[in-house]
Write an enzyme that holds these catalytic residues in place. Structure first.
Site, mmCIF file in Angstrom:
data_model
loop_
_atom_site.group_PDB
_atom_site.id
_atom_site.type_symbol
_atom_site.label_atom_id
_atom_site.label_comp_id
_atom_site.label_asym_id
_atom_site.label_seq_id
_atom_site.Cartn_x
_atom_site.Cartn_y
_atom_site.Cartn_z
ATOM 1 N N TYR A 1 0.814 -1.214 0.000
ATOM 2 C CA TYR A 1 0.000 0.000 0.000
ATOM 3 C C TYR A 1 0.852 1.271 0.000
ATOM 4 C CZ TYR A 1 -4.317 -2.535 0.038
ATOM 5 O OH TYR A 1 -5.350 -3.339 -0.352
ATOM 6 N N HIS B 1 -14.638 1.597 -1.401
ATOM 7 C CA HIS B 1 -13.572 0.711 -0.899
ATOM 8 C C HIS B 1 -12.551 1.479 -0.075
ATOM 9 C CE1 HIS B 1 -14.474 -2.367 -4.335
ATOM 10 N NE2 HIS B 1 -15.367 -2.400 -3.377
ATOM 11 N N ARG C 1 1.728 1.985 -3.496
ATOM 12 C CA ARG C 1 0.575 2.555 -4.220
ATOM 13 C C ARG C 1 0.372 4.007 -3.804
ATOM 14 N NH1 ARG C 1 -4.223 -1.407 -3.560
ATOM 15 N NH2 ARG C 1 -5.253 0.044 -4.996
ATOM 16 N N ASN D 1 -16.134 0.659 -21.231
ATOM 17 C CA ASN D 1 -15.000 -0.161 -20.806
ATOM 18 C C ASN D 1 -14.087 -0.471 -21.995
ATOM 19 O OD1 ASN D 1 -14.250 -1.280 -18.148
ATOM 20 N ND2 ASN D 1 -14.107 -3.208 -19.274
ATOM 21 N N CYS E 1 -4.267 2.994 21.244
ATOM 22 C CA CYS E 1 -4.240 1.660 21.889
ATOM 23 C C CYS E 1 -3.140 1.610 22.935
ATOM 24 C CB CYS E 1 -3.990 0.575 20.835
ATOM 25 S SG CYS E 1 -5.439 0.094 19.910
ATOM 26 N N CYS F 1 -6.908 2.114 12.799
ATOM 27 C CA CYS F 1 -6.339 1.086 13.672
ATOM 28 C C CYS F 1 -7.005 -0.264 13.362
ATOM 29 C CB CYS F 1 -6.585 1.450 15.138
ATOM 30 S SG CYS F 1 -5.960 0.186 16.277
ATOM 31 N N GLY G 1 -14.869 1.530 -16.642
ATOM 32 C CA GLY G 1 -13.543 1.002 -16.297
ATOM 33 C C GLY G 1 -13.541 0.007 -15.163
HETATM 34 C C1 BV8 Z 1 -18.275 -7.885 1.149
HETATM 35 C C2 BV8 Z 1 -9.322 -2.899 -1.708
HETATM 36 C C3 BV8 Z 1 -19.622 -8.988 2.810
HETATM 37 C C4 BV8 Z 1 -8.703 -1.570 -1.828
HETATM 38 C C5 BV8 Z 1 -10.879 -4.150 -3.044
HETATM 39 C C6 BV8 Z 1 -21.381 -11.558 -3.400
HETATM 40 C C7 BV8 Z 1 -21.852 -10.582 -2.520
HETATM 41 C C8 BV8 Z 1 -21.003 -10.003 -1.579
HETATM 42 C C9 BV8 Z 1 -19.654 -10.384 -1.521
HETATM 43 C C10 BV8 Z 1 -19.182 -11.341 -2.394
HETATM 44 C C11 BV8 Z 1 -20.026 -11.925 -3.325
HETATM 45 N N1 BV8 Z 1 -19.299 -12.811 -4.028
HETATM 46 C C12 BV8 Z 1 -18.017 -12.827 -3.593
HETATM 47 C C13 BV8 Z 1 -17.919 -11.950 -2.581
HETATM 48 C C14 BV8 Z 1 -16.690 -11.687 -1.834
HETATM 49 C C15 BV8 Z 1 -15.867 -10.561 -2.451
HETATM 50 C C16 BV8 Z 1 -15.800 -10.577 -3.960
HETATM 51 O O1 BV8 Z 1 -16.540 -9.856 -4.635
HETATM 52 N N2 BV8 Z 1 -14.909 -11.390 -4.494
HETATM 53 C C17 BV8 Z 1 -14.713 -11.443 -5.935
HETATM 54 C C18 BV8 Z 1 -13.215 -11.568 -6.242
HETATM 55 C C19 BV8 Z 1 -15.522 -12.623 -6.465
HETATM 56 N N3 BV8 Z 1 -16.380 -9.277 -2.010
HETATM 57 C C20 BV8 Z 1 -15.983 -8.802 -0.813
HETATM 58 O O2 BV8 Z 1 -15.279 -9.437 -0.055
HETATM 59 C C21 BV8 Z 1 -16.488 -7.432 -0.417
HETATM 60 N N4 BV8 Z 1 -17.007 -7.503 0.923
HETATM 61 O O3 BV8 Z 1 -19.084 -8.041 0.279
HETATM 62 O O4 BV8 Z 1 -18.545 -8.132 2.510
HETATM 63 C C22 BV8 Z 1 -19.177 -10.412 2.517
HETATM 64 C C23 BV8 Z 1 -17.927 -10.852 2.960
HETATM 65 C C24 BV8 Z 1 -17.543 -12.197 2.709
HETATM 66 C C25 BV8 Z 1 -18.383 -13.048 1.997
HETATM 67 C C26 BV8 Z 1 -19.627 -12.568 1.516
HETATM 68 C C27 BV8 Z 1 -20.018 -11.255 1.798
HETATM 69 C C28 BV8 Z 1 -15.335 -6.433 -0.377
HETATM 70 C C29 BV8 Z 1 -14.891 -6.098 -1.762
HETATM 71 C C30 BV8 Z 1 -13.798 -5.005 -1.696
HETATM 72 C C31 BV8 Z 1 -12.461 -5.638 -1.891
HETATM 73 N N5 BV8 Z 1 -11.415 -4.617 -1.949
HETATM 74 N N6 BV8 Z 1 -9.900 -3.271 -2.982
HETATM 75 C C32 BV8 Z 1 -7.606 -1.639 -2.837
HETATM 76 O O5 BV8 Z 1 -6.591 -2.282 -2.534
HETATM 77 O O6 BV8 Z 1 -7.799 -1.083 -3.921
HETATM 78 S S1 BV8 Z 1 -11.463 -4.646 -4.544
HETATM 79 C C33 BV8 Z 1 -10.414 -4.240 -5.805
HETATM 80 O O7 BV8 Z 1 -11.046 -4.730 -7.010
HETATM 81 C C34 BV8 Z 1 -10.278 -2.748 -6.050
HETATM 82 O O8 BV8 Z 1 -11.027 -1.941 -5.173
HETATM 83 C C35 BV8 Z 1 -10.812 -2.594 -7.465
HETATM 84 O O9 BV8 Z 1 -11.363 -1.371 -7.694
HETATM 85 C C36 BV8 Z 1 -11.829 -3.656 -7.443
HETATM 86 C C37 BV8 Z 1 -12.534 -4.042 -8.676
HETATM 87 O O10 BV8 Z 1 -11.623 -4.133 -9.737
HETATM 88 P P1 BV8 Z 1 -11.826 -3.101 -10.940
HETATM 89 O O11 BV8 Z 1 -11.851 -1.739 -10.383
HETATM 90 O O12 BV8 Z 1 -12.979 -3.528 -11.765
HETATM 91 O O13 BV8 Z 1 -10.455 -3.250 -11.700
HETATM 92 P P2 BV8 Z 1 -10.047 -4.420 -12.694
HETATM 93 O O14 BV8 Z 1 -8.562 -4.336 -12.901
HETATM 94 O O15 BV8 Z 1 -10.650 -5.708 -12.240
HETATM 95 O O16 BV8 Z 1 -10.778 -4.045 -14.065
HETATM 96 C C38 BV8 Z 1 -10.408 -2.871 -14.744
HETATM 97 C C39 BV8 Z 1 -11.301 -2.821 -15.985
HETATM 98 O O17 BV8 Z 1 -11.011 -1.598 -16.675
HETATM 99 C C40 BV8 Z 1 -11.011 -3.946 -16.955
HETATM 100 O O18 BV8 Z 1 -12.257 -4.483 -17.390
HETATM 101 C C41 BV8 Z 1 -10.295 -3.263 -18.133
HETATM 102 O O19 BV8 Z 1 -10.648 -3.831 -19.382
HETATM 103 C C42 BV8 Z 1 -10.836 -1.866 -18.045
HETATM 104 N N7 BV8 Z 1 -9.916 -0.829 -18.537
HETATM 105 C C43 BV8 Z 1 -8.560 -0.815 -18.502
HETATM 106 N N8 BV8 Z 1 -8.105 0.356 -19.020
HETATM 107 C C44 BV8 Z 1 -9.211 1.080 -19.366
HETATM 108 C C45 BV8 Z 1 -10.359 0.336 -19.060
HETATM 109 N N9 BV8 Z 1 -11.610 0.788 -19.288
HETATM 110 C C46 BV8 Z 1 -11.735 2.018 -19.829
HETATM 111 N N10 BV8 Z 1 -10.668 2.792 -20.159
HETATM 112 C C47 BV8 Z 1 -9.408 2.356 -19.939
HETATM 113 N N11 BV8 Z 1 -8.359 3.139 -20.280
#
Ligand code: BV8
Length: 245
Positions: free
Chosen positions: A60, A113, A63, A216, A145, A121, A190
């Site tokens: 982090y 997020h 970043r 996208n 703490c 903390c 995006g």
């Molecule tokens: C939660 C931290 C309750 C900060 C991140 C169903 C319901 C609820 C939860 C879940 C569920 N199914 C699964 C889950 C669990 C999980 C989840 O979703 N897992 C996924 C992998 C399946 N969700 C959670 O845990 C969430 N919590 O719901 O709590 C719970 C808990 C446990 C179990 C059930 C419920 C918490 C989610 C938050 C996680 N933290 N980040 C940080 O470090 O940044 S997520 C991380 O991915 C980032 O925040 C990021 O933003 C996010 C999503 O990714 P994207 O932003 O979409 O980025 P990515 O690279 O993937 O895609 C970029 C896109 O842009 C691409 O398509 C590309 O083609 C395009 N692109 C590229 N260049 C361009 C462009 N488009 C346009 N122009 C360009 N130039």
């Protein structure tokens, strides 16, 4: 194809890492993306932090350092302009933690997020506080703490996998959708549509009768859920997308 905005339109926007890509911020899932060099489990889960807080703070801190060197791109600026034009009929929800929307001038903004530039903390309920420092050694102790004889460690104030999103932020989004009645337009930009609950917003918007758009660079995981898909870089598409009626 242009997105028509008239005096009654209520525009809800969701952005992901792709909107910052043209500013030079690496996305998560594209080739050489962030997760390539760091398995999610190690750097974006509470278990990963407990196992190796130094690694997580290096990830982090790097970043934070990178985010200070980049600038908003025309995509961020186009969304800030829509915010200014539409006022309370506009709301921007971002999954990004890089702070670029705020630096571009967006005000009606929900950082679901969290933020790279806030620290909290890992033990006590103290509020997250602004923090731009980089921590490359041992994770910093929580002073509050320490005064209470506990050994809380500071952590990035971001939402990790397996952690719940702030209910107040989620209800602000639901209220915007409910208040929009038949005038809702939902625009995702995006984002790969992989991470929930953010990726589920399009379903919520359609259930509320909203017209849904995806901008996208390529088809996303949930492209089929959208009425309209505009393929292209957001920095080029967004400044030309809106047709202001
Ligand atoms: C939660 C931290 C309750 C900060 C991140 C169903 C319901 C609820 C939860 C879940 C569920 N199914 C699964 C889950 C669990 C999980 C989840 O979703 N897992 C996924 C992998 C399946 N969700 C959670 O845990 C969430 N919590 O719901 O709590 C719970 C808990 C446990 C179990 C059930 C419920 C918490 C989610 C938050 C996680 N933290 N980040 C940080 O470090 O940044 S997520 C991380 O991915 C980032 O925040 C990021 O933003 C996010 C999503 O990714 P994207 O932003 O979409 O980025 P990515 O690279 O993937 O895609 C970029 C896109 O842009 C691409 O398509 C590309 O083609 C395009 N692109 C590229 N260049 C361009 C462009 N488009 C346009 N122009 C360009 N130039």
């Amino acid at each position: 194809m242009r997105l028509r905005v008239d005096g009654d339109t209520r525009l809800l926007v969701l952005t992901g890492a792709g909107v910052s890509a043209e500013s030079g911020v690496p996305t998560f899932r594209d080739a050489n993306g962030l997760w390539e060099s760091h398995p999610i489990e190690q750097v974006a889960t509470p278990e990963g932090f407990d196992a190796d807080p130094r690694l997580v703070w290096r990830f982090y801190s790097e970043r934070r350092r990178k985010a200070k060197t980049v600038h908003p791109n025309p995509g961020h600026l186009a969304l800030a302009e829509a915010d200014g034009r539409m006022g309370d009929r506009f709301l921007l929800v971002t999954q990004n933690v890089d702070g670029l929307h705020r630096r571009a001038g967006s005000r009606r903004l929900v950082e679901i997020h969290g933020s790279l530039f806030e620290t909290r903390c890992s033990v006590c309920p103290r509020a997250p506080f602004p923090d731009e420092r980089e921590y490359l050694g041992d994770p910093p102790p929580c002073e509050e703490c320490r005064t209470r004889g506990r050994d809380g460690r500071l952590r990035p104030a971001v939402v990790w996998f397996g952690e719940v999103l702030d209910p107040a932020r989620l209800s602000q989004i639901s209220s915007f959708i409910d208040d929009a009645r038949g005038q809702l337009v939902f625009l995702a930009v995006g984002t790969s549509g992989v991470v929930y609950p953010a990726a589920g917003l399009v379903v919520q918007a359609r259930a509320a009768g909203g017209e849904t758009w995806l901008v996208n660079a390529e088809a996303a995981d949930n492209t089929r859920a959208f009425h309209h898909f505009v393929k292209g870089p957001s920095g080029k598409v967004l400044p030309e997308l809106f047709e202001w009626a």
